[in-house]
Design a protein around this motif. Structure first.
Motif, PDB file in Angstrom:
ATOM      1  N   ASP A  21      14.661  59.684 111.302  1.00  0.00           N
ATOM      2  CA  ASP A  21      15.813  60.373 110.710  1.00  0.00           C
ATOM      3  C   ASP A  21      16.990  59.400 110.708  1.00  0.00           C
ATOM      4  O   ASP A  21      17.138  58.580 111.623  1.00  0.00           O
ATOM      5  N   PHE A  26      19.516  61.955 106.327  1.00  0.00           N
ATOM      6  CA  PHE A  26      18.138  61.956 105.837  1.00  0.00           C
ATOM      7  C   PHE A  26      17.204  62.429 106.948  1.00  0.00           C
ATOM      8  O   PHE A  26      17.218  61.878 108.058  1.00  0.00           O
ATOM      9  N   LYS A  27      16.409  63.455 106.658  1.00  0.00           N
ATOM     10  CA  LYS A  27      15.354  63.904 107.553  1.00  0.00           C
ATOM     11  C   LYS A  27      14.015  63.398 107.023  1.00  0.00           C
ATOM     12  O   LYS A  27      13.760  63.461 105.826  1.00  0.00           O
ATOM     13  N   ASN A  28      13.169  62.900 107.920  1.00  0.00           N
ATOM     14  CA  ASN A  28      11.896  62.303 107.509  1.00  0.00           C
ATOM     15  C   ASN A  28      12.167  61.190 106.493  1.00  0.00           C
ATOM     16  O   ASN A  28      11.730  61.240 105.341  1.00  0.00           O
ATOM     17  N   LEU A  29      12.897  60.191 106.940  1.00  0.00           N
ATOM     18  CA  LEU A  29      13.445  59.134 106.080  1.00  0.00           C
ATOM     19  C   LEU A  29      12.403  58.484 105.176  1.00  0.00           C
ATOM     20  O   LEU A  29      12.674  58.211 104.001  1.00  0.00           O
ATOM     21  N   ASN A  75       9.536  59.735 104.196  1.00  0.00           N
ATOM     22  CA  ASN A  75       8.704  60.738 103.530  1.00  0.00           C
ATOM     23  C   ASN A  75       7.283  60.769 104.095  1.00  0.00           C
ATOM     24  O   ASN A  75       6.290  60.781 103.365  1.00  0.00           O
ATOM     25  N   ILE A 113      10.706  64.375 102.848  1.00  0.00           N
ATOM     26  CA  ILE A 113      12.050  63.833 102.999  1.00  0.00           C
ATOM     27  C   ILE A 113      13.091  64.829 102.485  1.00  0.00           C
ATOM     28  O   ILE A 113      12.896  65.494 101.474  1.00  0.00           O
TER      29      ILE A 113
END
Length: 206
Positions: free
Chosen positions: A155, A176-179, A181, A203
């Motif tokens: 992240d 960004f979450k789950n940068l 993807n 992402i």
């Protein structure tokens, strides 16, 4: 009749300061549980005189124990116009419920966080790794509980202070979450437990 659920918990903590900006900490626990409260379905029952196909009741069922701990290292460094905060943590959890593997819980977890501040700019990078987690009921051909595959995700968050007044601030923020993807799955919980695995979010950004 329902009996009270009994839980005994033991904990220990230790910390050591290597330097003013470097601290190591360690904690451990052991839980022992008896007469665990759970829900169980019964057929051929009546509810207020009305026949029903299935009814759920709370029951005492089984015993469990769990143990584990976390080792953590914290680092902090300050300069005239910048600062750095970082941590590295490893957690281990294990145990059994009625002589079966604990569901939903990852035995090994690693977490890393790095925060950087430079004048009006701030950034934070996080990494999380989880080993496999066991399904509560579904099993494979060998009779072992199904488990999710291990995964690791990043992240990222960043902000810029447009206005930095002593009374107020105005900033823009991006997260960004789950940068990268990452495609990964977790063990389903609740009403989705009939599924083998539950896909997690791709992402996302704010």
């Amino acid at each position: 009749d329902l009996r009270s659920q009994k839980i005994s918990t033991y904990e220990a903590n230790f910390s050591y300061i290597f330097q003013r900006n470097l601290i190591f900490s360690l904690n451990g626990f052991f839980n022992d549980m008896d007469d665990i409260l759970s829900s169980e379905g019964f057929t051929g029952q009546n509810f207020k005189g009305i026949p029903v196909t299935v009814i759920e009741r709370s029951v005492n069922r089984g015993s469990a124990f769990s143990y584990g701990g976390t080792a953590r290292l914290d680092f902090r460094k300050n300069w005239s116009t910048a600062s750095l905060n970082a941590l590295l943590a490893y957690s281990f959890v294990d145990g059994e419920i009625d002589d079966r593997q604990i569901p939903f819980t990852a035995q090994n977890t690693v977490k890393t966080v790095v925060d950087i501040n430079f004048q009006r700019i701030s950034a934070s990078l996080k990494y999380l790794y989880r080993s496999e987690s066991n399904h509560r009921s579904l099993k494979d051909a060998s009779g072992n509980l199904l488990s999710s595959a291990p995964y690791g995700i990043f992240d990222l968050a960043a902000s810029y202070r447009i206005v930095d007044h002593k009374s107020y601030e105005l900033a823009i923020f991006l997260k960004f979450k789950n940068l990268f993807n990452k495609k990964y799955y977790n063990v389903p919980i609740g009403g989705a437990e009939s599924f083998r695995m539950a896909p997690q979010d791709p992402i996302r950004f704010l």
